[in-house]
Design a protein around this motif. Structure first.
Motif, PDB file in Angstrom:
ATOM      1  N   PHE A  38      96.732  38.906 104.767  1.00  7.78           N
ATOM      2  CA  PHE A  38      95.878  39.843 104.040  1.00  7.78           C
ATOM      3  C   PHE A  38      95.704  41.115 104.868  1.00  7.78           C
ATOM      4  O   PHE A  38      95.659  42.222 104.337  1.00  7.78           O
ATOM      5  CB  PHE A  38      94.526  39.217 103.725  1.00  7.78           C
ATOM      6  CG  PHE A  38      93.642  40.111 102.900  1.00  7.78           C
ATOM      7  CD1 PHE A  38      93.865  40.259 101.542  1.00  7.78           C
ATOM      8  CD2 PHE A  38      92.619  40.848 103.484  1.00  7.78           C
ATOM      9  CE1 PHE A  38      93.077  41.107 100.772  1.00  7.78           C
ATOM     10  CE2 PHE A  38      91.827  41.694 102.734  1.00  7.78           C
ATOM     11  CZ  PHE A  38      92.053  41.817 101.364  1.00  7.78           C
ATOM     12  N   ILE A  39      95.558  40.951 106.182  1.00  2.05           N
ATOM     13  CA  ILE A  39      95.502  42.085 107.108  1.00  2.05           C
ATOM     14  C   ILE A  39      96.727  42.025 108.005  1.00  2.05           C
ATOM     15  O   ILE A  39      97.032  40.981 108.588  1.00  2.05           O
ATOM     16  CB  ILE A  39      94.227  42.051 107.971  1.00  2.05           C
ATOM     17  CG1 ILE A  39      92.966  42.207 107.112  1.00  2.05           C
ATOM     18  CG2 ILE A  39      94.275  43.128 109.056  1.00  2.05           C
ATOM     19  CD1 ILE A  39      92.797  43.571 106.495  1.00  2.05           C
ATOM     20  N   ASP A  40      97.389  43.146 108.138  1.00  2.51           N
ATOM     21  CA  ASP A  40      98.534  43.230 109.047  1.00  2.51           C
ATOM     22  C   ASP A  40      98.456  44.584 109.759  1.00  2.51           C
ATOM     23  O   ASP A  40      98.806  45.621 109.189  1.00  2.51           O
ATOM     24  CB  ASP A  40      99.849  43.094 108.282  1.00  2.51           C
ATOM     25  CG  ASP A  40     101.009  42.733 109.191  1.00  2.51           C
ATOM     26  OD1 ASP A  40     100.856  42.855 110.422  1.00  2.51           O
ATOM     27  OD2 ASP A  40     102.059  42.313 108.678  1.00  2.51           O
ATOM     28  N   ALA A  41      97.944  44.557 110.991  1.00  2.24           N
ATOM     29  CA  ALA A  41      97.803  45.779 111.786  1.00  2.24           C
ATOM     30  C   ALA A  41      98.829  45.732 112.911  1.00  2.24           C
ATOM     31  O   ALA A  41      98.949  44.722 113.608  1.00  2.24           O
ATOM     32  CB  ALA A  41      96.392  45.879 112.361  1.00  2.24           C
ATOM     33  N   LEU A  49      98.613  50.132 109.391  1.00  2.00           N
ATOM     34  CA  LEU A  49      97.643  49.181 108.843  1.00  2.00           C
ATOM     35  C   LEU A  49      98.002  48.869 107.403  1.00  2.00           C
ATOM     36  O   LEU A  49      98.160  49.780 106.582  1.00  2.00           O
ATOM     37  CB  LEU A  49      96.226  49.765 108.898  1.00  2.00           C
ATOM     38  CG  LEU A  49      95.129  48.930 108.233  1.00  2.00           C
ATOM     39  CD1 LEU A  49      94.976  47.573 108.920  1.00  2.00           C
ATOM     40  CD2 LEU A  49      93.794  49.682 108.227  1.00  2.00           C
ATOM     41  N   GLU A  50      98.154  47.584 107.110  1.00  3.02           N
ATOM     42  CA  GLU A  50      98.376  47.119 105.747  1.00  3.02           C
ATOM     43  C   GLU A  50      97.247  46.176 105.348  1.00  3.02           C
ATOM     44  O   GLU A  50      96.882  45.273 106.113  1.00  3.02           O
ATOM     45  CB  GLU A  50      99.714  46.392 105.634  1.00  3.02           C
ATOM     46  CG  GLU A  50     100.920  47.304 105.833  1.00  3.02           C
ATOM     47  CD  GLU A  50     102.239  46.572 105.614  1.00  3.02           C
ATOM     48  OE1 GLU A  50     102.197  45.353 105.286  1.00  3.02           O
ATOM     49  OE2 GLU A  50     103.300  47.188 105.764  1.00  3.02           O
ATOM     50  N   ARG A  72     100.211  49.524 102.354  1.00  7.12           N
ATOM     51  CA  ARG A  72     100.154  50.340 103.562  1.00  7.12           C
ATOM     52  C   ARG A  72      99.113  51.433 103.376  1.00  7.12           C
ATOM     53  O   ARG A  72      99.124  52.162 102.376  1.00  7.12           O
ATOM     54  CB  ARG A  72     101.517  50.955 103.867  1.00  7.12           C
ATOM     55  CG  ARG A  72     101.535  51.758 105.154  1.00  7.12           C
ATOM     56  CD  ARG A  72     102.942  52.038 105.606  1.00  7.12           C
ATOM     57  NE  ARG A  72     102.956  52.849 106.827  1.00  7.12           N
ATOM     58  CZ  ARG A  72     104.030  53.059 107.566  1.00  7.12           C
ATOM     59  NH1 ARG A  72     105.190  52.505 107.205  1.00  7.12           N
ATOM     60  NH2 ARG A  72     103.981  53.814 108.647  1.00  7.12           N
ATOM     61  N   ILE A  73      98.201  51.533 104.346  1.00 13.01           N
ATOM     62  CA  ILE A  73      97.072  52.450 104.237  1.00 13.01           C
ATOM     63  C   ILE A  73      97.388  53.719 105.008  1.00 13.01           C
ATOM     64  O   ILE A  73      97.517  53.703 106.240  1.00 13.01           O
ATOM     65  CB  ILE A  73      95.778  51.813 104.786  1.00 13.01           C
ATOM     66  CG1 ILE A  73      95.547  50.431 104.148  1.00 13.01           C
ATOM     67  CG2 ILE A  73      94.592  52.738 104.542  1.00 13.01           C
ATOM     68  CD1 ILE A  73      95.424  50.452 102.655  1.00 13.01           C
ATOM     69  N   ALA A  74      97.494  54.829 104.285  1.00 12.42           N
ATOM     70  CA  ALA A  74      97.796  56.109 104.934  1.00 12.42           C
ATOM     71  C   ALA A  74      96.541  56.717 105.549  1.00 12.42           C
ATOM     72  O   ALA A  74      96.560  57.231 106.664  1.00 12.42           O
ATOM     73  CB  ALA A  74      98.406  57.075 103.918  1.00 12.42           C
ATOM     74  N   GLU A  75      95.444  56.675 104.796  1.00 13.09           N
ATOM     75  CA  GLU A  75      94.185  57.243 105.296  1.00 13.09           C
ATOM     76  C   GLU A  75      93.036  56.373 104.788  1.00 13.09           C
ATOM     77  O   GLU A  75      92.675  56.438 103.606  1.00 13.09           O
ATOM     78  CB  GLU A  75      94.015  58.686 104.829  1.00 13.09           C
ATOM     79  CG  GLU A  75      92.830  59.379 105.472  1.00 13.09           C
ATOM     80  CD  GLU A  75      92.770  60.861 105.164  1.00 13.09           C
ATOM     81  OE1 GLU A  75      91.688  61.440 105.275  1.00 13.09           O
ATOM     82  OE2 GLU A  75      93.826  61.420 104.803  1.00 13.09           O
TER      83      GLU A  75
END
Length: 508
Positions: free
Chosen positions: A3-6, A60-61, A66-69
């Motif tokens: 669920f979280i992939d940093a 960060l996903e 994928r989270i850009a901002e």
């Protein structure tokens, strides 16, 4: 599925690298433990994931996206919620209003009618098994139910990952067991958790995997079944650390403090005990037992209604804090953020604020050179991690903040030092430093009271321990006669049952 992939997260604050390329994952439907010393980067990493901080580098996903901002609102939309140690609830609002705050804020209607949200809130609360009326004010609920309200609020926001920051700090063991059972049920439904705690036994009990951080880096990710507390401590600190039961006492002479028949309506009743120089006395009991209220009375924050306090055989009429300070009593409160420190002010100002008269020159002006020398001495003596005493107290980790509070009161060389929850929210490495400071001052003749519900802490530091129930002292036991099992039994007992709960020498 993660669920979280940093990946390779980097975060700077000025010239300080708080995160130095951190990889961190949380699988769907798992409880991930996150541990490390204060200042290792745990909080910064969670703030990156929850959108409070933007990373300087890395990927960060969240839920495969994928989270850009990132920002807090975006993180909530993606299913990330943080339940802080203070719960961040609105005490003057109802349970319903707190649970459905997010949907209410997002409601485009001219008026947000409670009836529209009552069924949803009631269903969520019922699923958590808390038996909570949505109409109740949050401030009227015990802390364990307030925590359920915070979890219910996260579920009302359709959260899929809950970050729990020190969730058991204010809970009894019975309430902790209930919380862990609830987390297990929610995990079975596919929810994920990050469980942040300094209580390593609880990490081992509830987590599936554990991520261990040190100095802004991840030093290990292990299945809980492959870990032991000693191994975790070794990875956190770089060396193993254990706390043995105290075996040597420095108590001597006649009592420096004598409390006789002290009472305060609705807080505590008929409390009597004495304390000798060099003695470390523990006071424990469940939340609401009156232990903190007793300390507040002795220190003059909320004076007792009747009874007496004597210092070195002389009655001390304590009606305000200045009375106790003048008599040589110092108090380190559990809530260092609001009661122990002036957070925006410098480390130096916080250390000297209680002893400013010591730094006056013949013209009654402050001798800043003397202040600077004193502050540097305390920073070195207590190993406060800072390179500049002019930095604000709120820039330091919890363990270092607690050391500042200790320095403030130790600087006045008190005869009696009262420590209320001295290591709440502090990592195992910082605990060692605080324990050493307690024992050093006891060795030098200072009398110390430790108020705590952490059994290993009491056994490692105290000569004897008083147990409070319902505002009264229900039992007293020497550390030599105590172990974790019988001390926990005494804390959980009802008054009058001590003799049946332990084979040690107990006075009731």
């Amino acid at each position: 599925m993660n669920f979280i992939d940093a990946k390779q997260i980097v975060k700077h604050f000025g010239g300080v690298r708080a995160l130095k390329g951190v990889d961190f994952t949380v699988r769907q439907g798992e409880i991930m433990g996150l541990i490390g010393e204060n200042g290792c980067g745990k909080s910064t990493l969670m703030k990156v994931i929850s959108g409070v901080h933007q990373p300087d580098a890395g990927v960060l996903e969240i839920a495969g996206k994928r989270i850009a901002e990132n920002n807090p609102f975006e993180a909530i939309k993606l299913g990330v919620s943080v339940i802080y140690q203070d719960l961040s609830l609105f005490p003057n609002l109802s349970v319903l209003e707190n649970v459905c705050l997010g949907p209410i804020i997002g409601d485009d209607s001219f008026l947000a009618r409670q009836g529209k949200y009552r069924d949803k809130a009631t269903a969520i609360l019922k699923s958590l098994g808390g038996d909570i009326d949505p109409r109740d004010l949050v401030e009227d609920l015990p802390i364990a139910k307030q925590q359920l309200v915070a979890i219910a609020r996260a579920l009302a926001n359709d959260s899929r990952l809950l970050i729990l920051d020190e969730p058991t700090t204010a809970l009894t063991r019975r309430e902790i067991v209930q919380l862990f059972s609830l987390l297990g049920d929610l995990k079975a439904q596919g929810l994920s958790f990050v469980f942040i705690s300094h209580k390593l036994g609880e990490i081992m009990e509830i987590c599936d995997r554990v991520t261990i951080m040190r100095d802004g880096l991840v030093v290990g990710v292990e299945d809980t079944g492959d870990l032991s507390i000693n191994k975790i401590e070794s990875m956190m600190l770089g060396h193993s650390l254990t706390f043995a039961k105290k075996s040597e006492s420095y108590a001597h002479g006649e009592p420096v403090l004598r409390v006789e028949h002290l009472s305060k309506k609705n807080n505590f009743r008929d409390v009597s005990f004495s304390l000798r120089p060099g003695e470390v006395l523990g006071i424990s009991g469940l939340l609401g037992s009156g232990r903190t209220e007793l300390a507040s009375a002795i220190f003059g924050i909320a004076p007792a209604d009747s009874g007496s306090v004597s210092i070195r055989g002389e009655k001390a009429h304590i009606r305000r804090v200045s009375d106790s300070i003048r008599r040589g009593i110092a108090y380190v409160p559990e809530d260092r953020l609001t009661q122990g420190l002036v957070m925006p002010h410098s480390i130096a100002n916080n250390i000297v604020v209680a002893t400013l008269d010591k730094y006056l020159n013949p013209l009654n002006l402050l001798d800043f050179r003397k202040i600077k020398t004193t502050v540097r001495d305390w920073i070195d003596k207590l190993a406060i991690k800072t390179d500049d005493g002019r930095k604000a107290a709120n820039t330091l980790s919890g363990g270092n903040q607690q050391k500042i509070v200790l320095a403030k009161w130790l600087a006045m060389s008190p005869s009696v030092l009262i420590l209320d929850g001295p290591t709440v929210g502090i990592d195992v490495g910082a605990k060692r430093g605080i324990y050493d400071t307690i024992q050093e001052n006891a060795r030098n003749g200072m009398a110390v009271i430790i108020i705590s519900d952490e059994v290993p802490e009491l056994l490692a530091n105290c000569d004897r321990i008083l147990i409070m129930h319902g505002g009264r002292i229900s039992a007293e036991i020497a550390t030599a006669d105590a172990d974790e099992e019988n001390l926990r039994a005494l804390m959980e007992q009802r008054p009058g049952q001590a003799e049946t709960l332990t084979s040690g020498k107990v006075t009731v």
